[in-house]
Motif scaffolding. Sequence first.
Motif, mmCIF file in Angstrom:
data_model
loop_
_atom_site.group_PDB
_atom_site.id
_atom_site.type_symbol
_atom_site.label_atom_id
_atom_site.label_comp_id
_atom_site.label_asym_id
_atom_site.label_seq_id
_atom_site.Cartn_x
_atom_site.Cartn_y
_atom_site.Cartn_z
ATOM 1 N N ASP A 113 0.821 -1.431 0.324
ATOM 2 C CA ASP A 113 -0.016 -0.024 0.213
ATOM 3 C C ASP A 113 0.544 1.017 0.579
ATOM 4 O O ASP A 113 0.882 2.222 1.057
ATOM 5 C CB ASP A 113 -0.658 -0.426 1.150
ATOM 6 C CG ASP A 113 -1.857 -0.753 1.502
ATOM 7 O OD1 ASP A 113 -2.847 -1.559 0.482
ATOM 8 O OD2 ASP A 113 -2.103 -1.707 2.257
ATOM 9 N N GLY A 114 1.972 1.152 -1.364
ATOM 10 C CA GLY A 114 2.896 2.260 -1.574
ATOM 11 C C GLY A 114 3.658 2.355 -0.188
ATOM 12 O O GLY A 114 4.652 3.052 0.512
ATOM 13 N N GLY A 115 4.013 0.968 0.078
ATOM 14 C CA GLY A 115 5.576 1.381 1.244
ATOM 15 C C GLY A 115 6.889 1.740 0.396
ATOM 16 O O GLY A 115 6.737 1.366 -0.924
ATOM 17 N N SER A 116 7.937 1.008 1.108
ATOM 18 C CA SER A 116 8.659 0.948 0.540
ATOM 19 C C SER A 116 9.222 -0.422 -0.510
ATOM 20 O O SER A 116 8.254 -1.464 0.497
ATOM 21 C CB SER A 116 9.920 1.188 1.449
ATOM 22 O OG SER A 116 9.592 0.747 2.405
ATOM 23 N N SER A 117 10.203 -0.123 -0.507
ATOM 24 C CA SER A 117 11.480 -1.502 -1.079
ATOM 25 C C SER A 117 12.110 -2.401 -0.262
ATOM 26 O O SER A 117 13.315 -1.449 0.348
ATOM 27 C CB SER A 117 11.925 -0.863 -2.358
ATOM 28 O OG SER A 117 12.587 -1.859 -3.375
#
Length: 175
Positions: A113-117
């Motif tokens: 949900d739009g988090g980092s990699s």
Amino acid sequence: MEILVRIIAAALTRGVQRQHGVGTTIKHYACNNQEENRRGVSSIVSERALREIYLKGFEIAIKESQPKAIMTSYNKVNGVHTANSYDLCTTAARKEWGFAGIIMTDWTTTNADGGSSAAKCIAAGNDLVMPGTDTDRREILDALSAENDQYLEEKDLTACAQRILEMIFTSNSYE
């Protein structure tokens, strides 16, 4: 008042870490200014304001007390997730301030949900991806073989593993 808070953070860290095998984690690094939509918000801030306002407390705590860990925040700073920011994790914390501990993500920073990699976390010098899901592990392994538009050098993963092992072996009490 602000300088007092920074000094207190350093003093508390030193006090806690006097106990063998105990460490502190300072968080949320950096520009964590809201609770709503933390993964989606990007704090747009000049280099000067970032250094003089938002990072100064972390810098003082690190230089004066060497906490065992730093936890990155969910948000982005100038469009880059803090957990994926080489400038924050490696350049500022490690190279400029001499931070020797581990850097970890906040819980579920790498969600869909739009988090980092997860792979970019490792490349940035973020040692632990919390909680470390199967998806995170797959992404890191894929990035090591340059699959799915991500690339991670083995030396970056090795550096993270080495920092974690150093923390474990220097923190354990054998008494």
